[in-house]
Design a protein around this motif. Structure first.
Motif, PDB file in Angstrom:
ATOM      1  N   THR A   6       0.827  -1.201   0.000  1.00  0.00           N
ATOM      2  CA  THR A   6       0.000   0.000   0.000  1.00  0.00           C
ATOM      3  C   THR A   6       0.863   1.254   0.000  1.00  0.00           C
ATOM      4  OG1 THR A   6      -1.759  -1.139   1.174  1.00  0.00           O
ATOM      5  CG2 THR A   6      -1.769   1.255   1.282  1.00  0.00           C
ATOM      6  N   SER A   7       1.944   1.241   0.770  1.00  0.00           N
ATOM      7  CA  SER A   7       2.793   2.429   0.877  1.00  0.00           C
ATOM      8  C   SER A   7       3.459   2.749  -0.456  1.00  0.00           C
ATOM      9  CB  SER A   7       3.852   2.232   1.960  1.00  0.00           C
ATOM     10  OG  SER A   7       4.669   1.109   1.676  1.00  0.00           O
ATOM     11  N   LEU A   8       3.846   1.712  -1.202  1.00  0.00           N
ATOM     12  CA  LEU A   8       4.481   1.972  -2.492  1.00  0.00           C
ATOM     13  C   LEU A   8       3.487   2.512  -3.508  1.00  0.00           C
ATOM     14  CD1 LEU A   8       6.922  -1.072  -2.856  1.00  0.00           C
ATOM     15  CD2 LEU A   8       7.497   1.310  -2.400  1.00  0.00           C
ATOM     16  N   LEU A   9       2.238   2.080  -3.430  1.00  0.00           N
ATOM     17  CA  LEU A   9       1.220   2.615  -4.339  1.00  0.00           C
ATOM     18  C   LEU A   9       0.973   4.092  -4.065  1.00  0.00           C
ATOM     19  CD1 LEU A   9      -1.542  -0.163  -4.538  1.00  0.00           C
ATOM     20  CD2 LEU A   9       0.047   0.537  -6.317  1.00  0.00           C
ATOM     21  N   ALA A  10       1.174   4.502  -2.814  1.00  0.00           N
ATOM     22  CA  ALA A  10       0.984   5.912  -2.460  1.00  0.00           C
ATOM     23  C   ALA A  10       2.112   6.782  -3.011  1.00  0.00           C
ATOM     24  CB  ALA A  10       0.906   6.066  -0.948  1.00  0.00           C
ATOM     25  N   LYS A  11       3.214   6.142  -3.421  1.00  0.00           N
ATOM     26  CA  LYS A  11       4.351   6.882  -3.988  1.00  0.00           C
ATOM     27  C   LYS A  11       4.416   6.748  -5.505  1.00  0.00           C
ATOM     28  CE  LYS A  11       7.153   5.973   0.167  1.00  0.00           C
ATOM     29  NZ  LYS A  11       8.371   5.279   0.670  1.00  0.00           N
ATOM     30  N   ARG A  12       4.026   5.584  -6.008  1.00  0.00           N
ATOM     31  CA  ARG A  12       4.188   5.291  -7.434  1.00  0.00           C
ATOM     32  C   ARG A  12       3.219   6.124  -8.277  1.00  0.00           C
ATOM     33  NH1 ARG A  12       7.124   1.912 -10.173  1.00  0.00           N
ATOM     34  NH2 ARG A  12       6.487   1.148 -12.207  1.00  0.00           N
ATOM     35  N   LYS A  13       3.709   6.712  -9.361  1.00  0.00           N
ATOM     36  CA  LYS A  13       2.895   7.612 -10.174  1.00  0.00           C
ATOM     37  C   LYS A  13       2.629   7.095 -11.586  1.00  0.00           C
ATOM     38  CE  LYS A  13       4.422  11.656  -7.580  1.00  0.00           C
ATOM     39  NZ  LYS A  13       5.060  12.990  -7.630  1.00  0.00           N
ATOM     40  N   SER A  14       3.220   5.978 -11.948  1.00  0.00           N
ATOM     41  CA  SER A  14       2.989   5.461 -13.299  1.00  0.00           C
ATOM     42  C   SER A  14       2.882   3.950 -13.271  1.00  0.00           C
ATOM     43  CB  SER A  14       4.134   5.875 -14.228  1.00  0.00           C
ATOM     44  OG  SER A  14       5.321   5.163 -13.905  1.00  0.00           O
ATOM     45  N   MET A  15       2.316   3.409 -14.342  1.00  0.00           N
ATOM     46  CA  MET A  15       2.243   1.962 -14.518  1.00  0.00           C
ATOM     47  C   MET A  15       3.148   1.575 -15.695  1.00  0.00           C
ATOM     48  SD  MET A  15      -1.807   1.222 -13.899  1.00  0.00           S
ATOM     49  CE  MET A  15      -2.357   2.286 -15.232  1.00  0.00           C
ATOM     50  N   LYS A  16       4.361   2.097 -15.639  1.00  0.00           N
ATOM     51  CA  LYS A  16       5.302   1.876 -16.721  1.00  0.00           C
ATOM     52  C   LYS A  16       5.563   0.389 -16.922  1.00  0.00           C
ATOM     53  CE  LYS A  16       9.951   3.162 -18.291  1.00  0.00           C
ATOM     54  NZ  LYS A  16      11.201   3.861 -17.935  1.00  0.00           N
ATOM     55  N   PRO A  17       5.327  -0.124 -18.131  1.00  0.00           N
ATOM     56  CA  PRO A  17       5.497  -1.558 -18.362  1.00  0.00           C
ATOM     57  C   PRO A  17       6.956  -1.948 -18.500  1.00  0.00           C
ATOM     58  CG  PRO A  17       4.885  -0.468 -20.409  1.00  0.00           C
ATOM     59  CD  PRO A  17       4.858   0.575 -19.347  1.00  0.00           C
ATOM     60  N   SER A  18       7.206  -3.222 -18.358  1.00  0.00           N
ATOM     61  CA  SER A  18       8.552  -3.752 -18.561  1.00  0.00           C
ATOM     62  C   SER A  18       8.834  -3.874 -20.053  1.00  0.00           C
ATOM     63  CB  SER A  18       8.644  -5.133 -17.901  1.00  0.00           C
ATOM     64  OG  SER A  18       9.787  -5.824 -18.346  1.00  0.00           O
ATOM     65  N   MET A  19      10.112  -3.810 -20.425  1.00  0.00           N
ATOM     66  CA  MET A  19      10.460  -4.023 -21.833  1.00  0.00           C
ATOM     67  C   MET A  19      10.229  -5.486 -22.216  1.00  0.00           C
ATOM     68  SD  MET A  19      14.639  -3.878 -21.642  1.00  0.00           S
ATOM     69  CE  MET A  19      14.807  -4.239 -23.395  1.00  0.00           C
ATOM     70  N   TYR A  20      10.117  -6.366 -21.208  1.00  0.00           N
ATOM     71  CA  TYR A  20       9.781  -7.769 -21.445  1.00  0.00           C
ATOM     72  C   TYR A  20       8.397  -8.026 -20.820  1.00  0.00           C
ATOM     73  CZ  TYR A  20      14.848  -8.268 -22.216  1.00  0.00           C
ATOM     74  OH  TYR A  20      16.136  -8.134 -22.665  1.00  0.00           O
ATOM     75  N   GLU A  21       7.348  -7.527 -21.474  1.00  0.00           N
ATOM     76  CA  GLU A  21       6.018  -7.579 -20.857  1.00  0.00           C
ATOM     77  C   GLU A  21       5.533  -9.005 -20.619  1.00  0.00           C
ATOM     78  OE1 GLU A  21       2.826  -4.897 -21.809  1.00  0.00           O
ATOM     79  OE2 GLU A  21       4.172  -3.714 -23.069  1.00  0.00           O
ATOM     80  N   GLU A  22       5.767  -9.901 -21.583  1.00  0.00           N
ATOM     81  CA  GLU A  22       5.315 -11.281 -21.410  1.00  0.00           C
ATOM     82  C   GLU A  22       6.024 -11.949 -20.236  1.00  0.00           C
ATOM     83  OE1 GLU A  22       5.743 -13.431 -25.034  1.00  0.00           O
ATOM     84  OE2 GLU A  22       4.138 -12.349 -26.073  1.00  0.00           O
ATOM     85  N   LEU A  23       7.317 -11.713 -20.127  1.00  0.00           N
ATOM     86  CA  LEU A  23       8.086 -12.266 -19.019  1.00  0.00           C
ATOM     87  C   LEU A  23       7.570 -11.700 -17.698  1.00  0.00           C
ATOM     88  CD1 LEU A  23      10.455 -13.824 -17.782  1.00  0.00           C
ATOM     89  CD2 LEU A  23      11.916 -11.848 -18.291  1.00  0.00           C
ATOM     90  N   ASP A  24       7.266 -10.403 -17.691  1.00  0.00           N
ATOM     91  CA  ASP A  24       6.769  -9.759 -16.481  1.00  0.00           C
ATOM     92  C   ASP A  24       5.444 -10.385 -16.032  1.00  0.00           C
ATOM     93  OD1 ASP A  24       8.185  -7.649 -15.137  1.00  0.00           O
ATOM     94  OD2 ASP A  24       6.317  -6.499 -15.182  1.00  0.00           O
ATOM     95  N   ARG A  25       4.553 -10.626 -16.991  1.00  0.00           N
ATOM     96  CA  ARG A  25       3.255 -11.224 -16.647  1.00  0.00           C
ATOM     97  C   ARG A  25       3.425 -12.633 -16.105  1.00  0.00           C
ATOM     98  NH1 ARG A  25       1.397  -8.462 -21.450  1.00  0.00           N
ATOM     99  NH2 ARG A  25       1.696 -10.335 -22.715  1.00  0.00           N
TER     100      ARG A  25
END
Length: 523
Positions: free
Chosen positions: A62-81
């Motif tokens: 929860t605390s990190l969501l209060a700081k994070r401002k973007s949903m920047k994807p990984s350059m390896y999106e399939e691997l990330d998922r």
């Protein structure tokens, strides 16, 4: 001329708050003024609502969501998922997830996904992966997480401090947990196999639903069971209004709990019912819902009432298996009640097993499982909290002894069940425990994780969606219902062995239908 508005960059938590306010009827114009942003930004947030909620639900902090401002994807999106799916499953099971284990799995998925180039799962990659998904911690050591007694003591002490700070009473502390139920699995003289049932005429067990139990620490407030089935409108429901069912029914193509259903349940069912219960007790409308780390449970930021007074808190993955209240005999008791109830119904109706199985519908099962949940006594639930809240007062000794559904008791019923007179105690126990470890969430194999990461859908699941059992709804008017009631009363009057209360119930029903008919005519 007014000055140019200062650019405001919202955090993920801000966006979640805006979505909540929009759902509650807030206007884009008002929210734009409150947050110092343009109306276009508010409309964009509304448009990307599901994407934002899904991202936040899969986050770990929860605390990190209060700081994070973007949903920047990984350059390896399939691997990330693939890695996120795998990580969530490991955490739910209480398995160790160390840095080296993560790196090894990432390398495996990279090549299994057929990705181009070289991949180095470095410490930097692991840090970025954790940041993208707001994961608090990944253990450094290769230790077994499930069942950590020291961690249990630490959590219990911290939780007791927490409820003291928040001034919460046991009446305001809840737990919910899911389990799979094979609702049409009956015992046999040979054996019962998870996923199959060898009862006469039963070839395979497609009849599986997910059940979620929720109650407070006193056991005095048990919410209606939440049930997830495959079909949106099963055939047996006919014209039944799902809001009138004895359970809260949802549908999902695999009959699994998922993030969306859980959030709907929390917002639309849990929060209102808890508020109503606490008002009836004269208590502050404030409560905490204790949950395990199932992949179907959204982030704490998502599970929060509008005023923030009703919220979720998570058990650490290394203690859930030892102290989660629902798993301390509560769910097991409900399932035993359900199965014993089925056998008793079969006995009372004088059926053999084959005819009983053919007639049993999902609607029948929902009424039976609701009754089984009602039969779980408050003392069984409050006792399940003893490891976390040892100060909960026991009820009177007369209420203390729960009547367990023993193998011997089931064997006695089976002696009068045609075709099952000689079922062994071992097979009875297997039947009673057939789905004891069945999770309420979908567990994927590595191959399934890879297909899902690549955006491939399971063809069989799509076909199952098309096979939803629907029949045209049949409207029954008051006159027809009244005639059927009259016929039933005539039948009961002719039966010399029918007891008076049975006839009185039907007469009361007849009076209710007559009143409805009069109101319809006068309106």
């Amino acid at each position: 001329m007014s000055g140019k508005r200062k650019r405001v960059v919202l955090t993920i938590k801000d966006k979640l708050d805006i979505i909540k306010k929009l759902e509650d009827g807030g206007s884009s114009k008002q929210l734009a003024v409150i947050y110092g942003i343009g109306e276009t930004t508010v409309r964009d947030i509304r448009k990307n609502k599901e994407k934002i909620i899904t991202y936040a639900s899969s986050s770990d902090s929860t605390s990190l969501l209060a700081k994070r401002k973007s949903m920047k994807p990984s350059m390896y999106e399939e691997l990330d998922r693939a890695m996120l799916e795998w990580f969530n499953q490991q955490r739910a099971k209480g398995n160790p997830v160390s840095g080296p284990i993560c790196a090894k799995r990432a390398e495996f998925f990279f090549y299994a996904l057929g990705m181009d180039g070289d991949f180095n799962p470095s410490a930097g990659w692991l840090t970025r992966f954790k940041q993208r998904h707001s994961i608090r911690e990944i253990n450094i050591r290769n230790e077994r997480l499930s069942g950590d007694e020291t961690a249990v003591e630490d959590f219990c002490n911290n939780f007791r401090d927490f409820i003291e700070r928040e001034n919460l009473q046991p009446e305001q502390i809840y737990n919910a947990d899911e389990t799979g139920l094979f609702w049409k699995c009956l015992p046999s003289r040979t054996s019962v196999i998870k996923g199959k049932c060898t009862a006469p005429g039963h070839k395979s067990i497609e009849e599986r639903v997910t059940i979620m139990c929720c109650a407070n620490a006193t056991g005095l407030h048990k919410l209606k069971l939440c049930v997830v089935g495959k079909a949106k409108k099963p055939r047996s429901f006919k014209s039944t209004d799902t809001s009138n069912l004895p359970v809260s029914y949802f549908s999902q193509k695999g009959a699994w709990m998922d993030l969306s259903i859980f959030r709907q349940w929390f917002d639309k069912i849990f929060v209102p019912q808890v508020r109503e219960h606490l008002r009836s007790k004269g208590l502050q409308e404030k409560a905490v819902l204790l949950l395990d780390n199932s992949p179907t449970h959204p982030n704490e930021n998502v599970l929060r009432s509008d005023d923030g007074q009703i919220f979720a808190k998570y058990l650490p993955p290394n203690v859930a298996s030892l102290i989660q209240p629902s798993n301390q005999g509560v769910i097991a008791m409900m399932k035993r009640n359900y199965r014993a109830g089925l056998l008793q119904n079969n006995l009372e109706e004088g059926n053999d097993l084959r005819s009983f199985w053919k007639k049993l519908t999902l609607l029948d099962a929902l009424y039976e499982i609701a009754m089984a949940w009602n039969l779980v006594k408050p003392v069984t639930i409050s006792r399940a909290w003893k490891k976390i809240l040892p100060t909960i007062e026991e009820k009177e000794s007369l209420d203390f002894d729960e009547e367990d559904i023993s193998v011997a008791a089931v064997a006695t019923i089976l002696q009068h069940t045609k075709g099952l007179e000689n079922v062994t105690p071992e097979n009875i126990e297997k039947w009673l425990e057939v789905d004891s470890t069945e999770p309420g969430y979908e567990v994927l194999t590595d191959s399934e994780i890879i297909r899902r990461a690549q955006g491939q859908t399971d063809e069989s699941s799509e076909n199952e969606e098309e096979e939803i059992e629907l029949i045209p709804e049949k409207h029954i008017n008051h006159a027809a219902a009244l005639q059927w009631t009259e016929n039933l009363l005539d039948y009961l009057e002719q039966q010399g062995d029918m007891i008076l209360p049975d006839r009185l119930v039907i007469r009361k029903l007849r009076a209710t239908i007559r009143n409805k008919q009069k109101m319809t005519k006068s309106s």
